[in-house]
Design a protein around this motif. Structure first.
Motif, PDB file in Angstrom:
ATOM      1  N   GLU A   1     -12.466   9.704  38.574  1.00 30.52           N
ATOM      2  CA  GLU A   1     -12.116  11.127  38.580  1.00 30.52           C
ATOM      3  C   GLU A   1     -11.075  11.370  39.670  1.00 30.52           C
ATOM      4  O   GLU A   1     -11.104  10.706  40.722  1.00 30.52           O
ATOM      5  N   GLY A   2     -10.151  12.256  39.412  1.00 30.51           N
ATOM      6  CA  GLY A   2      -9.105  12.475  40.405  1.00 30.51           C
ATOM      7  C   GLY A   2      -8.261  13.678  40.071  1.00 30.51           C
ATOM      8  O   GLY A   2      -8.599  14.446  39.169  1.00 30.51           O
ATOM      9  N   PRO A   3      -7.166  13.856  40.791  1.00 31.00           N
ATOM     10  CA  PRO A   3      -6.299  15.008  40.536  1.00 31.00           C
ATOM     11  C   PRO A   3      -5.693  14.933  39.125  1.00 31.00           C
ATOM     12  O   PRO A   3      -5.366  13.843  38.657  1.00 31.00           O
ATOM     13  N   TRP A   4      -5.567  16.103  38.514  1.00 31.83           N
ATOM     14  CA  TRP A   4      -5.130  16.147  37.121  1.00 31.83           C
ATOM     15  C   TRP A   4      -3.776  15.469  36.911  1.00 31.83           C
ATOM     16  O   TRP A   4      -3.558  14.762  35.929  1.00 31.83           O
ATOM     17  N   GLU A   5      -2.875  15.619  37.843  1.00 26.56           N
ATOM     18  CA  GLU A   5      -1.535  15.075  37.636  1.00 26.56           C
ATOM     19  C   GLU A   5      -1.562  13.543  37.459  1.00 26.56           C
ATOM     20  O   GLU A   5      -0.892  12.997  36.581  1.00 26.56           O
ATOM     21  N   GLY A   6      -2.375  12.888  38.279  1.00 24.25           N
ATOM     22  CA  GLY A   6      -2.473  11.427  38.172  1.00 24.25           C
ATOM     23  C   GLY A   6      -3.072  11.016  36.841  1.00 24.25           C
ATOM     24  O   GLY A   6      -2.618  10.065  36.190  1.00 24.25           O
ATOM     25  N   ILE A   7      -4.107  11.738  36.422  1.00 25.83           N
ATOM     26  CA  ILE A   7      -4.765  11.423  35.155  1.00 25.83           C
ATOM     27  C   ILE A   7      -3.828  11.709  33.985  1.00 25.83           C
ATOM     28  O   ILE A   7      -3.709  10.923  33.050  1.00 25.83           O
ATOM     29  N   LEU A   8      -3.129  12.832  34.080  1.00 22.43           N
ATOM     30  CA  LEU A   8      -2.175  13.203  33.022  1.00 22.43           C
ATOM     31  C   LEU A   8      -1.117  12.110  32.841  1.00 22.43           C
ATOM     32  O   LEU A   8      -0.849  11.661  31.729  1.00 22.43           O
ATOM     33  N   ASN A   9      -0.512  11.688  33.935  1.00 19.63           N
ATOM     34  CA  ASN A   9       0.567  10.696  33.833  1.00 19.63           C
ATOM     35  C   ASN A   9       0.071   9.356  33.312  1.00 19.63           C
ATOM     36  O   ASN A   9       0.690   8.746  32.447  1.00 19.63           O
ATOM     37  N   ALA A  10      -1.042   8.894  33.867  1.00 21.63           N
ATOM     38  CA  ALA A  10      -1.492   7.542  33.510  1.00 21.63           C
ATOM     39  C   ALA A  10      -2.266   7.513  32.191  1.00 21.63           C
ATOM     40  O   ALA A  10      -2.019   6.656  31.346  1.00 21.63           O
TER      41      ALA A  10
ATOM     42  N   SER B   1      -9.896  12.314  29.555  1.00 24.17           N
ATOM     43  CA  SER B   1      -8.725  11.483  29.223  1.00 24.17           C
ATOM     44  C   SER B   1      -9.143  10.287  28.364  1.00 24.17           C
ATOM     45  O   SER B   1      -8.367   9.814  27.529  1.00 24.17           O
ATOM     46  N   LYS B   2     -10.358   9.800  28.546  1.00 23.06           N
ATOM     47  CA  LYS B   2     -10.841   8.694  27.724  1.00 23.06           C
ATOM     48  C   LYS B   2     -11.126   9.174  26.296  1.00 23.06           C
ATOM     49  O   LYS B   2     -10.886   8.449  25.338  1.00 23.06           O
ATOM     50  N   VAL B   3     -11.649  10.414  26.173  1.00 19.01           N
ATOM     51  CA  VAL B   3     -11.867  10.980  24.840  1.00 19.01           C
ATOM     52  C   VAL B   3     -10.512  11.159  24.147  1.00 19.01           C
ATOM     53  O   VAL B   3     -10.368  10.903  22.946  1.00 19.01           O
ATOM     54  N   PHE B   4      -9.500  11.548  24.914  1.00 18.92           N
ATOM     55  CA  PHE B   4      -8.146  11.653  24.363  1.00 18.92           C
ATOM     56  C   PHE B   4      -7.710  10.301  23.794  1.00 18.92           C
ATOM     57  O   PHE B   4      -7.187  10.214  22.682  1.00 18.92           O
ATOM     58  N   GLY B   5      -7.931   9.231  24.554  1.00 18.03           N
ATOM     59  CA  GLY B   5      -7.542   7.890  24.101  1.00 18.03           C
ATOM     60  C   GLY B   5      -8.266   7.491  22.823  1.00 18.03           C
ATOM     61  O   GLY B   5      -7.666   6.908  21.916  1.00 18.03           O
ATOM     62  N   GLU B   6      -9.558   7.845  22.740  1.00 14.52           N
ATOM     63  CA  GLU B   6     -10.312   7.528  21.525  1.00 14.52           C
ATOM     64  C   GLU B   6      -9.728   8.305  20.327  1.00 14.52           C
ATOM     65  O   GLU B   6      -9.577   7.764  19.236  1.00 14.52           O
ATOM     66  N   ALA B   7      -9.404   9.571  20.569  1.00 16.73           N
ATOM     67  CA  ALA B   7      -8.862  10.404  19.487  1.00 16.73           C
ATOM     68  C   ALA B   7      -7.480   9.905  19.064  1.00 16.73           C
ATOM     69  O   ALA B   7      -7.152   9.861  17.870  1.00 16.73           O
ATOM     70  N   LEU B   8      -6.690   9.506  20.025  1.00 12.18           N
ATOM     71  CA  LEU B   8      -5.356   8.979  19.723  1.00 12.18           C
ATOM     72  C   LEU B   8      -5.479   7.703  18.876  1.00 12.18           C
ATOM     73  O   LEU B   8      -4.762   7.520  17.890  1.00 12.18           O
ATOM     74  N   GLY B   9      -6.421   6.859  19.255  1.00  9.52           N
ATOM     75  CA  GLY B   9      -6.655   5.626  18.501  1.00  9.52           C
ATOM     76  C   GLY B   9      -7.073   5.933  17.067  1.00  9.52           C
ATOM     77  O   GLY B   9      -6.640   5.266  16.120  1.00  9.52           O
ATOM     78  N   SER B  10      -7.895   6.978  16.909  1.00  5.43           N
ATOM     79  CA  SER B  10      -8.335   7.368  15.578  1.00  5.43           C
ATOM     80  C   SER B  10      -7.138   7.809  14.731  1.00  5.43           C
ATOM     81  O   SER B  10      -6.979   7.414  13.570  1.00  5.43           O
ATOM     82  N   LEU B  11      -6.266   8.590  15.339  1.00  2.53           N
ATOM     83  CA  LEU B  11      -5.053   9.042  14.640  1.00  2.53           C
ATOM     84  C   LEU B  11      -4.184   7.851  14.236  1.00  2.53           C
ATOM     85  O   LEU B  11      -3.732   7.750  13.092  1.00  2.53           O
ATOM     86  N   TYR B  12      -3.963   6.937  15.174  1.00  3.93           N
ATOM     87  CA  TYR B  12      -3.073   5.808  14.897  1.00  3.93           C
ATOM     88  C   TYR B  12      -3.693   4.836  13.882  1.00  3.93           C
ATOM     89  O   TYR B  12      -2.976   4.176  13.137  1.00  3.93           O
TER      90      TYR B  12
ATOM     91  N   ILE C   1       3.731   2.599  32.753  1.00  6.60           N
ATOM     92  CA  ILE C   1       3.538   3.020  31.354  1.00  6.60           C
ATOM     93  C   ILE C   1       3.762   4.511  31.144  1.00  6.60           C
ATOM     94  O   ILE C   1       3.785   4.972  30.011  1.00  6.60           O
ATOM     95  N   SER C   2       3.902   5.267  32.229  1.00  2.00           N
ATOM     96  CA  SER C   2       4.234   6.685  32.002  1.00  2.00           C
ATOM     97  C   SER C   2       5.705   6.827  31.596  1.00  2.00           C
ATOM     98  O   SER C   2       6.161   7.925  31.290  1.00  2.00           O
ATOM     99  N   ARG C   3       6.438   5.708  31.555  1.00  6.46           N
ATOM    100  CA  ARG C   3       7.823   5.704  31.037  1.00  6.46           C
ATOM    101  C   ARG C   3       7.847   4.955  29.708  1.00  6.46           C
ATOM    102  O   ARG C   3       7.467   3.786  29.647  1.00  6.46           O
ATOM    103  N   MET C   4       8.288   5.640  28.667  1.00  4.13           N
ATOM    104  CA  MET C   4       8.293   5.031  27.324  1.00  4.13           C
ATOM    105  C   MET C   4       9.110   3.750  27.285  1.00  4.13           C
ATOM    106  O   MET C   4       8.727   2.770  26.628  1.00  4.13           O
ATOM    107  N   ALA C   5      10.247   3.723  28.011  1.00  7.39           N
ATOM    108  CA  ALA C   5      11.092   2.513  27.980  1.00  7.39           C
ATOM    109  C   ALA C   5      10.295   1.305  28.486  1.00  7.39           C
ATOM    110  O   ALA C   5      10.398   0.206  27.928  1.00  7.39           O
ATOM    111  N   ASP C   6       9.486   1.519  29.498  1.00  4.85           N
ATOM    112  CA  ASP C   6       8.665   0.421  30.029  1.00  4.85           C
ATOM    113  C   ASP C   6       7.593   0.009  29.009  1.00  4.85           C
ATOM    114  O   ASP C   6       7.323  -1.176  28.800  1.00  4.85           O
ATOM    115  N   ALA C   7       6.978   1.022  28.382  1.00  8.20           N
ATOM    116  CA  ALA C   7       5.927   0.714  27.393  1.00  8.20           C
ATOM    117  C   ALA C   7       6.509  -0.089  26.227  1.00  8.20           C
ATOM    118  O   ALA C   7       5.880  -1.034  25.726  1.00  8.20           O
TER     119      ALA C   7
END
Ligand code: 15L
Length: 274
Positions: free
Chosen positions: A73-82, A135-146, A48-54
């Motif tokens: 919890e983990g390294p930022w890069e993994g959280i950022l991508n996923a 990242s979960k708060v980001f998802g909640e905020a994104l959902g609010s926007l959409y 899902i980090s690739r739009m074409a796949d999504a």
């Protein structure tokens, strides 16, 4: 019968939901790991980090249970991508493909820095306890926007710990049995009139630190309560845990920097030449 896409379907929670929801929905599954679909399921391997796949996985479905992502919890890069890029791609691909309803499993770690002696409801300001929680708060905020901007129907479940039994003292408050989760997921899919809701994804635990009135308003009637296991769990709890982890709802997520990613694709192990 509605078609439900489950992202991250190869994970533990995805596996529970496949079993619980079988026969109730036409299941389309995606994951970046391989998965053997059961009869009646369709599997699409996707990152899902690739739009074409999504875009590919969200085509032609009625609702999405977006479990895919980094779940600790983990390294930022993994959280950022996923969880940032991947989450954005799923919402955006759903919008472009005309899928209105998304169930977003956010987490107790979006509010993990509330104290254990506080009772919080769905209206509290987020207090994430980790990069993962952010990242979960980001998802909640994104959902609010959409929801507000594009009329999408977004059902956020701040999930506790999905398990048949509580594994420690903290999980007595946040146990979420698979059958209770399946009930809440069905409300999220079926309930008419949802625009943007936040509920706590937990069973009817006596020791809960959530006021889950919003879930009850939407019809949730949990069948399970961790209390039946309390004596056994407390008897094996070791004293001397970290005082910060003990004080806050998020537990060790409030102090840990990194834990192994349970969703990491397994690396091929090379056999040693004899
Ligand atoms: C979560 O959000 C994680 O996805 C899950 O792996 C558990 O660690 C759970 O929280 C928990 O707090 O127990």
């Amino acid at each position: 019968m509605k078609t439900l896409l489950i992202t991250g379907a190869a994970g533990d929670v995805g596996t529970h939901m496949r079993r619980e929801l079988a026969g109730r929905y036409r299941l389309v599954l995606s994951d970046k790991r391989p998965l053997k679909p059961a009869r009646g399921e369709k599997f699409i391997r996707a990152d899902i980090s690739r739009m074409a796949d999504a875009l590919k996985i969200t085509r032609g479905v009625d609702a999405i249970l977006h479990l895919g992502g980094y779940s600790v919890e983990g390294p930022w890069e993994g959280i950022l991508n996923a969880n940032i890029i991947g989450c954005y791609n799923v919402f955006e691909a759903a919008r472009r493909n005309g899928v209105k309803r998304i169930l977003f499993p956010t987490s107790n770690h979006a509010t993990g820095f509330y104290r254990r002696d506080e009772v919080i409801d769905h209206r509290v300001y987020p207090k994430p306890d980790s990069r993962y929680g952010v990242s979960k708060v980001f998802g909640e905020a994104l959902g609010s926007l959409y929801a507000d901007k594009y009329g999408m129907e977004v059902f956020n479940m701040r999930i506790g710990n999905v398990n048949e039994k509580p594994i420690d003292k903290r999980r007595l408050a946040i146990l979420f049995t698979p059958r209770d989760m399946a009930q809440l997921v069905q409300i999220g899919i079926e309930r008419p009139g949802i625009r943007f809701e936040i509920v706590y994804g937990v069973s009817g635990n006596k020791r809960s630190w959530y006021d889950n009135a919003n879930a009850a308003r939407l019809g949730y009637r949990p069948q399970d309560d961790s209390e039946a296991f309390a004596a056994e769990v407390l008897a094996r709890e070791k004293p001397g845990a970290d005082p910060i982890a003990e004080k806050y709802q998020g537990g060790t997520f409030c102090v840990l920097e990194d834990v192994p990613n349970p969703a990491a694709p397994k690396k091929a192990v090379k056999k040693k030449k004899k």
